[in-house]
Design a protein around this motif. Structure first.
Motif, PDB file in Angstrom:
ATOM      1  N   GLU A 131       9.413   5.903   0.388  1.00 12.52           N
ATOM      2  CA  GLU A 131       9.396   4.364  -1.257  1.00 12.52           C
ATOM      3  C   GLU A 131      10.669   2.780  -1.182  1.00 12.52           C
ATOM      4  N   ASN A 184       8.717   0.682   1.061  1.00 11.64           N
ATOM      5  CA  ASN A 184       7.410  -0.348   0.205  1.00 11.64           C
ATOM      6  C   ASN A 184       8.508  -0.914  -0.400  1.00 11.64           C
ATOM      7  N   SER A 229      -7.137   3.266  -4.116  1.00  6.67           N
ATOM      8  CA  SER A 229      -6.224   4.792  -4.293  1.00  6.67           C
ATOM      9  C   SER A 229      -6.736   5.431  -2.235  1.00  6.67           C
ATOM     10  N   LEU A 260      -0.627   0.254  -7.415  1.00  7.83           N
ATOM     11  CA  LEU A 260      -1.967   0.192  -6.201  1.00  7.83           C
ATOM     12  C   LEU A 260      -3.324   0.467  -7.231  1.00  7.83           C
ATOM     13  N   ASP A 281       0.886  -1.459  -0.127  1.00  5.69           N
ATOM     14  CA  ASP A 281      -0.149  -0.493   0.233  1.00  5.69           C
ATOM     15  C   ASP A 281       1.276   1.178  -0.084  1.00  5.69           C
ATOM     16  N   ARG A 282       0.490   2.165   0.059  1.00  2.00           N
ATOM     17  CA  ARG A 282       1.149   3.724  -0.056  1.00  2.00           C
ATOM     18  C   ARG A 282       1.661   4.341   1.430  1.00  2.00           C
ATOM     19  N   GLU A 336       4.236   0.846  -4.500  1.00  2.00           N
ATOM     20  CA  GLU A 336       3.596   0.992  -4.065  1.00  2.00           C
ATOM     21  C   GLU A 336       3.499   2.271  -5.487  1.00  2.00           C
TER      22      GLU A 336
END
Length: 142
Positions: A80, A83, A121, A118, A75-76, A115
């Motif tokens: 970065e 992830n 959102s 996705l 997920d976000r 991420e």
């Protein structure tokens, strides 16, 4: 002369028994993509994920003409770089499960996207859950 007749009777061909030919393994159909989901901040396979992967193993074991591409996602939430690393660990967890269950590593390609791709959102926990996944795409080799 009588003894010769008895021997001839014993030498008569006996009817052949029906012998079944060994059956080729059943080729299971190739499904569309499959997805396994992960808990927040985790690359550990859940029981549900392992059950899904057992289905992947059955299909791959029955078909020599199939490889898979594993695509790890998050997920976000998180940085970065975090992830990217987490999505790689998720894809590797799936790959490790498959190879430990007799699927050759040469039949598996592993990708990870963090991420960047996705599918939801939104900001609710249910929407985030949809993004914490590894997609399994089947590829025909012939």
């Amino acid at each position: 002369v009588v003894a010769d007749d008895e021997e001839e009777e014993e030498e008569e061909e006996k009817p052949e028994e029906d012998v079944e030919e060994p059956k080729a393994p059943e080729l299971l159909p190739i499904p569309s993509n499959q997805i396994v989901y992960f808990p927040f901040e985790s690359a550990e396979l859940t029981d549900a994920a392992q059950n899904e992967l057992r289905e992947v193993i059955k299909i791959m074991a029955s078909r020599q003409d199939v490889t898979v591409e594993l695509r790890g996602h998050t997920d976000r939430r998180g940085t970065e770089s975090y992830n990217d690393d987490l999505s790689a660990r998720r894809a590797k967890a799936v790959m490790d499960f498959l190879t430990k269950n007799q699927i050759s590593g040469s039949k598996i390609k592993m990708l990870y996207f963090g991420e960047k791709q996705l599918v939801s959102s939104g900001s609710t926990s249910q929407e985030h859950q949809k993004n914490r996944r590894v997609e399994i795409e089947y590829k025909r080799t012939n």
